[in-house]
Design an enzyme around this catalytic site. Structure first.
Site, PDB file in Angstrom:
ATOM      1  NE  ARG A 245     -31.737  28.550  25.179  1.00  0.00           N
ATOM      2  CZ  ARG A 245     -31.810  29.719  25.818  1.00  0.00           C
ATOM      3  NH1 ARG A 245     -32.983  30.242  26.132  1.00  0.00           N
ATOM      4  NH2 ARG A 245     -30.700  30.344  26.180  1.00  0.00           N
ATOM      5  CG  ASP A 270     -36.922  30.150  29.182  1.00  0.00           C
ATOM      6  OD1 ASP A 270     -36.147  29.342  28.661  1.00  0.00           O
ATOM      7  OD2 ASP A 270     -36.632  31.344  29.365  1.00  0.00           O
ATOM      8  NE  ARG A 539     -29.210  37.100  31.797  1.00  0.00           N
ATOM      9  CZ  ARG A 539     -30.312  36.444  31.407  1.00  0.00           C
ATOM     10  NH1 ARG A 539     -30.365  35.908  30.207  1.00  0.00           N
ATOM     11  NH2 ARG A 539     -31.330  36.298  32.217  1.00  0.00           N
ATOM     12  CE1 TYR A 759       0.288  79.820 -11.280  1.00  0.00           C
ATOM     13  CE2 TYR A 759      -0.367  79.182 -13.511  1.00  0.00           C
ATOM     14  CZ  TYR A 759      -0.104  80.170 -12.570  1.00  0.00           C
ATOM     15  OH  TYR A 759      -0.221  81.495 -12.912  1.00  0.00           O
TER      16      TYR A 759
END
Length: 796
Positions: A245, A270, A539, A759
């Site tokens: 990551r 994490d 962010r 009509y």
């Protein structure tokens, strides 16, 4: 010969009729046990099916087909069956912008909870019309169809359907009723829900769901536009890890492309986790990469280096890597104050700051000059350390003081660590602690941007090295800031957060004590303007990027933080760089982010032309951005990313194309970003509007009259399916009675009591009737579009 030909023709005709009869039989052999149509679901509304619970709860296999059009960004139930007295006793077929799937949660008093969750990754766009089918076959397992495609097969998961829900008492379209309160509320239109008590064949489901398949509206890419195919720089199995990551990308002055990443060894989460800072290099702008990666640092056990940020000092070509360090067990996962605590980990003694260690009895030690360790009374001990945090006893290495087993341990908090390389990333120094210079005792956490730092090229702070950072304040609220060095990385300072003195309405925020989570600004990237002014892209929770402005190199910030509505972004890291060339004769910024307010999907790169827009009160130039070009570079999953300028005006992009496995790289030129990839979706058009033929042609009062409305393609009708008319001054209502292939519609009315004559009818769609094509474009029912050109002749 003629007889043979006639025989062959007859034989082929018989085959065709037989095949057609079989097809019709396959398409119509089963009637749904439940069929609901034409539901508008929003603002808390839902469709109650409680009277169907007894029928539904007996089903142990079957098919659910839903045609829908959604707005929103969360998980939304299309159909559910539940026990509303428990939090986890329900089945629901659901969607989100990135997923379709079903959950079958079993909860019964005295029994263990179970959840059979089957899902597929998709890319659903708001307002587009979709048809989704789910099949559960007791013998074969699960199948999911979307717009004519079989997108998921699962024969491994336990085969659980509606009969698996214990004591269900609620069934709904548009939400799931459960005691926990999270009801997965749907928002949008449901054309129909059909539920069958048996698995339907693939051919039928492909045909039904395929009615909403849409042609991709793409313009040819010009010859001048260039983009490479995605190349996975890090992937499962590489460097002995299955999880990666947090990309960081830097193109050095010598032409070395360095891709940095978190190598997450144990799992993809994490810290606390075994996470190492590693890089991989390319010498041809990312077309090929060195076979092996390079480890910047690898701590033992579950000590970690996380969230890498790269920067080059162009004056001496030194490359810096800034990263968060945690000792074993440290990290922000599990709750603030649980696995990380307030403090710098340093203590001031006689005006100098030293790192603190403690033993199992909480006795305090400090690391002094040359790595010698002193006890609390100031006596030299047998312990010492080296620059890589290895612990020695009487000169013999015994452990690493970031490890799980070390007899002396640091404070369990975050440590901002700096590394540098003078050989293009081939080798790196040991960690250099910056906590004693930039972190405050009231912070649990101070960490990197992550992504990239910059060196200032203009203004009074020319040459300054700048790294974006962010921290947690006294109330665990996040705030962006910059860490900077004016002596080529020897010493560092932390500037104020844009939340220091920030004006929000009538409130003036203090970076240390603010409590409102809506004011949090977190991971960021910094860009220099032409006069040395800084723009910090941050962010936050607004669904858009927010931008702060500094006039003094990041030491302080203007009181106004701008929410840039042109930059749609979820709560995820973003990347922004100053482009080295010009675009349309102007300086420019390149921006990368997921292009959704909530979900990390649809990676988009945008070009913002830098424009002067007046001045601030202090006389400084006010810069704004004209986000002129935008390009979708990665549909579906798109997380963190990192941009860099390459030579010849090309741009490199390193991004998370999956949640935590493959980390991909592409490069492209400016002409690619300028390419208008997608055509404008067409609006529905009435191809013809006519009276169905009647013999004899004249109508009489009280007789039925039918209008045929043919659209140019598939449309979905939502609302009161009626056309209102006026004939001879009298109202007439035409109600929908027939639908063929969702493009030909027959409306029927009754001739009013009017005098014989010829009509002209005045027609108008019912006010609450909406007509959408597969792209979600709505029919604009003006007078010309719904004009009947035929005369209606009335006789007595």
């Amino acid at each position: 010969m003629k007889r043979i030909s006639m025989f062959v023709l007859s034989f082929l005709l018989i085959i065709f009729i037989f095949a057609k009869e079989n097809y019709v039989s396959a398409m119509s052999s089963t009637e749904p046990i439940l069929h609901i149509e034409n539901q508008r679901i929003k603002d808390g509304y839902f469709t109650n099916l409680n009277n169907q619970v007894d029928t539904l709860k007996r089903m142990d296999e079957g098919t659910i087909i839903v045609r829908f059009q959604y707005t929103g960004s969360s998980i939304m139930s299309l159909f559910s069956l539940s026990n509303n007295q428990v939090p986890d006793g329900h089945f629901h077929l659901y969607i989100s912008p990135t997923t379709i799937g079903s959950e079958n949660r079993f909860e019964k008093p005295g029994a263990s909870k179970e959840n059979v969750h089957v899902k597929a990754q998709v890319n659903l766009k708001e307002n587009k019309v979709y048809t989704l089918a789910m099949v559960l076959d007791k013998e074969k397992g699960y199948k999911y169809f979307l717009d004519g495609e079989l997108i998921k097969e699962d024969s491994q998961s336990p085969r659980k359907f509606l009969s698996n829900i214990y004591a269900p008492n609620s069934s709904q379209i548009g939400r799931t009723e459960r005691s926990s309160g999270n009801r997965y509320q749907f928002s949008g239109n449901v054309d129909f829900v059909k539920i069958f008590d048996e698995p339907l064949p693939n051919e039928e489901l492909t045909t039904i769901t395929g009615e909403t398949s849409a042609e991709l509206l793409v313009n040819p890419m010009p010859d001048t536009a260039q983009i490479t195919n995605p190349l996975s720089v890090f992937y499962p199995g590489f460097m002995d890890s299955n999880n990666y990551r947090i990309p960081a990308l830097l193109y050095s002055k010598k032409g070395t492309l360095i891709a940095g990443i978190d190598r997450r060894v144990v799992h993809g989460g994490d810290s606390p986790n075994n996470i190492d800072a590693v890089i991989r290099r390319s010498n041809d702008q990312g077309m090929t990469w060195e076979e092996n990666g390079i480890v910047i640092n690898d701590y033992p056990d579950q000590a970690s280096n996380i969230d890498l940020s790269l920067l080059q000092d162009e004056t001496n070509e030194r490359i810096f890597a800034l990263v968060d360090g945690f000792p074993h067990g440290g990290g922000l996962m599990g709750g603030f104050g649980t696995n990380a605590f307030k403090g710098t980990g340093f203590k001031t003694i006689e005006g100098k700051k030293y790192m603190v260690l403690t033993d199992e009895n909480k006795n305090e030690y400090t690391i002094r000059e040359e790595g010698n360790i002193y006890n609390k009374t100031g006596e030299l001990t047998e312990y010492s350390v080296d620059e890589n945090r290895n612990l020695y006893v009487n000169g013999k290495k015994t452990d690493n003081y970031f490890s799980q087993t070390s007899p002396l341990k640091p404070l369990k908090t975050s440590y901002l660590e700096l590394y540098y390389s003078d050989d293009e990333g081939a080798t790196w120094t040991e960690p250099i602690d910056l906590n004693d210079e930039v972190k405050e005792e009231w912070m649990i956490f101070l960490g990197t941007g992550p992504g990239n730092g910059i060196q200032l090229n203009n203004g009074p702070h020319k040459g300054r090295l700048v790294f974006p950072v962010y921290f947690l304040n006294e109330y665990n609220r996040q705030a962006s800031a910059l860490s900077y060095s004016d002596d080529h990385g020897k010493t560092w300072n932390r500037g104020e957060s844009p939340n220091e003195g920030r004006v929000v309405g009538e409130e003036i925020i203090n970076e240390r004590y603010f409590t409102n989570s809506a004011h949090e600004i977190t991971e960021s990237q910094v860009v220099e303007m032409p006069n040395g002014q800084l723009k910090l892209f941050m962010r936050n929770y607004s669904g858009y990027a927010q931008i702060a402005t500094s006039f003094d190199g990041g030491e302080s910030w203007d009181s106004q933080v701008v929410t840039e509505k042109a930059l749609i972004a979820p709560y995820s890291q973003i990347s922004a760089i100053r482009y080295t060339g010009q675009v349309d004769g102007k300086e420019a910024v390149i921006f990368s982010s997921a292009s959704d307010n909530v979900s990390r999907v649809n990676g988009t790169v945008k070009v913002g032309l830098i424009e002067e827009d007046g001045t601030y009160e202090n006389g400084q130039v006010k810069y704004s951005f004209n986000w002129k070009y935008s390009q979708l570079v990665k549909p579906d999953t798109y997380g963190y990313s990192s941009l860099t300028n390459l030579s010849n005006g090309d741009i490199g992009l390193f991004y998370e194309g999956t949640s935590n496995t493959k980390m991909d790289y592409i490069k492209f030129n400016m002409e690619y970003l300028k390419w208008q990839k997608y055509k404008q979706a067409p609006e529905p058009v009435i191809k013809s509007l006519t009276l169905l033929s009647k013999k004899p042609k004249p109508y009489r009062p009280g007789e039925k009259i039918r209008l045929e409305v043919v659209f140019d393609d598939f449309v979905m009708l939502i609302g009161n399916k009626r056309i209102n008319g006026i004939i001879g001054g009298k109202n007439i209502q035409f109600d929908l009675v027939e639908n063929t292939k969702n493009s030909r519609f027959i409306f029927e009315g009754t001739i009013p009591n009017i005098k014989p004559s010829a009509y002209t009818a005045e027609l108008k769609f019912e006010d609450n009737l909406a007509v959408y094509n597969v792209y979600g474009e709505q029919f604009q029912a003006n007078e010309e579009a719904i004009q009947l050109k035929e005369k209606i002749i009335i006789r007595r």
